[in-house]
Design a protein around this motif. Structure first.
Motif, short mmCIF file in Angstrom:
data_model
loop_
_atom_site.label_atom_id
_atom_site.label_comp_id
_atom_site.label_asym_id
_atom_site.label_seq_id
_atom_site.Cartn_x
_atom_site.Cartn_y
_atom_site.Cartn_z
N ASP A 254 -0.62 73.36 -25.25
CA ASP A 254 -0.38 71.93 -25.03
C ASP A 254 -0.11 71.79 -23.54
O ASP A 254 0.88 72.31 -23.03
CB ASP A 254 0.81 71.43 -25.85
CG ASP A 254 0.57 71.59 -27.34
OD1 ASP A 254 -0.35 70.95 -27.87
OD2 ASP A 254 1.31 72.38 -27.96
N SER A 255 -0.99 71.07 -22.84
CA SER A 255 -0.93 71.17 -21.39
C SER A 255 -1.11 69.83 -20.70
O SER A 255 -0.28 68.93 -20.88
CB SER A 255 -1.98 72.18 -20.91
OG SER A 255 -1.93 72.37 -19.53
N TYR A 256 -2.17 69.65 -19.95
CA TYR A 256 -2.30 68.54 -19.01
C TYR A 256 -2.03 67.19 -19.69
O TYR A 256 -2.53 66.92 -20.77
CB TYR A 256 -3.69 68.52 -18.37
CG TYR A 256 -3.77 67.57 -17.21
CD1 TYR A 256 -3.55 68.02 -15.92
CD2 TYR A 256 -4.01 66.22 -17.42
CE1 TYR A 256 -3.60 67.13 -14.84
CE2 TYR A 256 -4.06 65.33 -16.35
CZ TYR A 256 -3.85 65.80 -15.07
OH TYR A 256 -3.88 64.92 -14.02
N HIS A 257 -1.27 66.30 -19.01
CA HIS A 257 -0.80 65.06 -19.62
C HIS A 257 -0.84 63.92 -18.60
O HIS A 257 -0.75 64.13 -17.39
CB HIS A 257 0.62 65.24 -20.15
CG HIS A 257 1.52 65.93 -19.16
ND1 HIS A 257 1.49 67.30 -18.99
CD2 HIS A 257 2.44 65.46 -18.29
CE1 HIS A 257 2.38 67.64 -18.05
NE2 HIS A 257 2.95 66.54 -17.60
N SER A 258 -0.96 62.71 -19.12
CA SER A 258 -1.03 61.51 -18.28
C SER A 258 -0.31 60.37 -18.99
O SER A 258 -0.45 60.19 -20.20
CB SER A 258 -2.50 61.13 -18.02
OG SER A 258 -2.61 59.84 -17.47
N TRP A 259 0.46 59.58 -18.23
CA TRP A 259 1.21 58.45 -18.76
C TRP A 259 0.36 57.19 -18.80
O TRP A 259 -0.45 56.94 -17.90
CB TRP A 259 2.43 58.17 -17.89
CG TRP A 259 3.52 59.19 -17.96
CD1 TRP A 259 3.67 60.27 -17.15
CD2 TRP A 259 4.63 59.20 -18.86
NE1 TRP A 259 4.81 60.97 -17.49
CE2 TRP A 259 5.42 60.34 -18.54
CE3 TRP A 259 5.04 58.37 -19.91
CZ2 TRP A 259 6.59 60.65 -19.23
CZ3 TRP A 259 6.20 58.67 -20.60
CH2 TRP A 259 6.96 59.80 -20.26
N SER A 260 0.61 56.34 -19.80
CA SER A 260 0.07 54.98 -19.77
C SER A 260 0.89 54.17 -18.77
O SER A 260 2.04 54.51 -18.46
CB SER A 260 0.13 54.34 -21.15
OG SER A 260 1.47 54.20 -21.60
N SER A 261 0.34 53.08 -18.28
CA SER A 261 0.99 52.32 -17.22
C SER A 261 2.30 51.67 -17.67
O SER A 261 3.14 51.34 -16.84
CB SER A 261 0.03 51.25 -16.68
OG SER A 261 -0.39 50.37 -17.71
N ASN A 262 2.49 51.49 -18.99
CA ASN A 262 3.74 50.90 -19.49
C ASN A 262 4.75 51.96 -19.93
O ASN A 262 5.80 51.61 -20.49
CB ASN A 262 3.46 49.93 -20.63
CG ASN A 262 2.77 50.61 -21.82
OD1 ASN A 262 2.61 51.82 -21.87
ND2 ASN A 262 2.36 49.80 -22.79
N SER A 263 4.46 53.23 -19.70
CA SER A 263 5.34 54.36 -20.02
C SER A 263 5.59 54.56 -21.51
O SER A 263 6.46 55.34 -21.90
CB SER A 263 6.72 54.21 -19.31
OG SER A 263 6.56 54.08 -17.92
N ARG A 264 4.82 53.92 -22.36
CA ARG A 264 5.04 54.01 -23.80
C ARG A 264 4.14 55.04 -24.49
O ARG A 264 4.41 55.44 -25.62
CB ARG A 264 4.84 52.64 -24.46
CG ARG A 264 5.87 51.60 -24.10
CD ARG A 264 7.15 51.75 -24.95
NE ARG A 264 7.96 52.90 -24.55
CZ ARG A 264 8.89 52.87 -23.61
NH1 ARG A 264 9.11 51.76 -22.95
NH2 ARG A 264 9.58 53.95 -23.32
N PHE A 265 3.07 55.47 -23.82
CA PHE A 265 2.19 56.47 -24.43
C PHE A 265 1.83 57.53 -23.40
O PHE A 265 1.82 57.28 -22.19
CB PHE A 265 0.91 55.81 -24.97
CG PHE A 265 1.15 54.99 -26.19
CD1 PHE A 265 1.12 55.57 -27.45
CD2 PHE A 265 1.43 53.63 -26.08
CE1 PHE A 265 1.36 54.81 -28.58
CE2 PHE A 265 1.68 52.87 -27.20
CZ PHE A 265 1.64 53.45 -28.46
N MET A 266 1.55 58.72 -23.93
CA MET A 266 1.09 59.81 -23.10
C MET A 266 -0.11 60.45 -23.78
O MET A 266 -0.10 60.66 -25.00
CB MET A 266 2.20 60.85 -22.91
CG MET A 266 2.17 61.56 -21.58
SD MET A 266 3.67 62.53 -21.30
CE MET A 266 3.67 63.57 -22.73
#
Length: 496
Positions: free
Chosen positions: A402-414
């Motif tokens: 489980d590795s590379y990750h990115s946030w949604s602009s509202n910080s509610r999803f990754m």
């Protein structure tokens, strides 16, 4: 055939289980129940929390006989019939159910015909967040082995539908390597990515403008590598790396990529200059994976004490999570380095990413080195930036990578990459992050006929990045620019 009927909100969800509609004139009577989830269900969407703009959660079950799926929202329901085990949920009716269940939940009930009787599995719930996720995810598709690396591209998926379109395909530049894309605060109109080998350079996109950058300078050890944009858009932090790779004949991690040297620098997009601080370009340390804070005043990165005997002692390289001040007005990097997480001799940190609201930083933790995307022990960890506490994101992690990750602009999803299905191919999962900063059970990116789709896809997803809209840059223009332009040479600006 699909039929929708409307129920009043005060009727309990279980009330609709007494009969399942499969046509305008006929019903089937459910005569019993089967405990647990449907046999062979893929993907497992039970008890997940999804954004209220997600595509239909199609799934498959074992068997090729008749089966029914009833999805119930607080005030309506929909029934889908299948004869081959694949439930394909109609888009328009799914969107209506999502809107009705926003801030609540949908209930899924699967019924199968066995020995002349209809039996229903235990219903499972899908929670529907009041929040949307950014509608697009951009990623690279690449074969997981070495031999087919030259067939790749950057693609964007509309997560509200099933449509995937190319951002750029390397066939336009003689099948060179295309990698490391990054966007300014999920803005689809501001991006960079690299091309290596033939037609090499960095692609800089600003709206409809495309520029080729030649990023090796006299003071840096390599071309620019891992990027991250400053929130104001003028600066982009990069690592510069002297990178090697090795292939294992008998090791569960199969491939190892490591640095023999690396530094962190910042590029000024206005002056086309590169600058840094001596403390981020030390000979006795490996610095990499820079990330700006949402307020633009902090630069996070990973740093490890340098190991001289590389690759012989690559397992002794352990990266810590560090922070340094950044002043966007003067364009300078501070000199005092703070260590937020000391990995010790048994762990290593990669890919720090701060939530847009500035509350959490998530990184990938693994045993050693930087190549977490192939380390089976890689997991996601979260740092509470208000008190410095660090914890494993256990609800999101698995026994595989489980590795590379990115946030949604509202910080509610990754969105993050995981090899949890088969240990070989990387797929994309999304997890909901609630107001307390806690992750929820992740779910696989929806596809039509998902089992068939993922079993037939011979490429891995790489570097998923949320964006707020569709990337519309002309890929033919990118190809022409990279093939024909001599490129703009960057200069190193001394800050001594």
């Amino acid at each position: 055939m699909v039929v929708m009927s409307i129920f009043k909100k005060h009727i309990p969800l279980v009330a609709v289980l007494t009969a399942i509609l499969i046509s305008c004139t006929s019903k089937v009577e459910v005569s019993g129940t089967i405990e647990g989830l449907p046999q062979g269900m893929f993907p497992d969407y039970s008890d997940v929390t999804v954004p209220c703009n997600i595509a239909p959660l199609d799934f498959e079950i074992s068997g090729d006989g008749n089966a029914l799926l009833t999805i119930t929202s607080p005030s309506s329901n929909m029934t889908v019939k299948t004869g081959n085990g694949t439930f394909r949920i109609p888009m328009r009716r799914w969107k209506r159910l999502l809107m009705d269940a926003r801030g609540s939940a949908l209930e899924f009930t699967v019924s199968v015909r066995q020995e002349g009787k209809w039996l229903s599995y235990t219903p499972f719930r899908v929670n529907v967040s009041e929040d949307e996720a950014d509608p697009y995810v951009v990623y690279r598709l690449i074969a997981p082995g070495y031999g087919l690396w030259n067939k790749m591209g950057l693609y964007q998926r509309n997560i509200t539908t099933f449509k995937q379109t190319p951002v750029y395909e390397n066939r336009l530049t003689d099948y060179n390597c295309v990698n490391c894309h990054s966007f300014r605060m999920q803005d689809p109109g501001r991006m960079v990515f690299h091309m290596r080998a033939k037609h090499g350079g960095t692609v800089y996109v600003d709206g409809n403008d495309v520029e080729k950058l030649n990023t090796k300078t006299e003071k840096t050890i390599s071309n620019l590598v891992y990027p991250y944009w400053h929130p104001e858009g003028r600066y982009i932090a990069f690592s510069v790396n002297s990178t090697l790779q090795a292939f294992h004949a008998a090791d569960p991690n199969r491939i190892e990529v490591f640095d023999s040297a690396s530094d962190v620098v910042v590029m000024d997009t206005q002056t086309k200059e590169v600058f840094s601080n001596p403390n981020l370009m030390r000979d006795d340390a490996f610095e990499t994976f820079p990330t700006f804070s949402p307020d633009g005043r902090s630069l996070y990165f990973c740093s490890a004490p340098a190991v001289e005997l590389m690759p012989e002692e690559y397992r002794k390289v352990h990266y810590n999570l560090c922070r340094v001040d950044f002043d966007p007005e003067s364009g300078t990097v501070g000199s005092k380095i703070d260590t937020l997480f000391h990995a010790g001799d048994s762990a290593s940190v990669s890919f720090p990413r701060v939530s847009p609201d500035g509350k959490e930083l998530v990184f990938t933790k693994h045993g050693f080195g930087t190549f977490s995307i192939w380390h089976r022990d890689s997991d996601l960890y979260s740092v509470n930036l208000s008190d410095g506490s660090v914890r494993s994101m256990s609800e999101a992690n698995s026994s595989e990578v489980d590795s590379y990750h990115s946030w949604s602009s509202n910080s509610r999803f990754m969105v993050f990459s995981s090899r949890r299905i088969d240990g070989l191919y990387t797929r994309l999962y999304m997890t909901y992050i609630d107001e307390n900063g806690l992750e929820h059970k992740p779910f696989l990116l929806p596809q039509r006929s998902p089992k068939r789709f993922y079993e037939s896809l011979m490429f891995s997803y790489n570097i998923p990045e949320f964006v707020k809209g569709k990337v519309r840059v002309d890929r033919q223009k990118i190809g022409k620019t990279m093939r024909e332009s001599p490129g703009t040479n960057l200069k190193f600006r001394s800050t001594d």
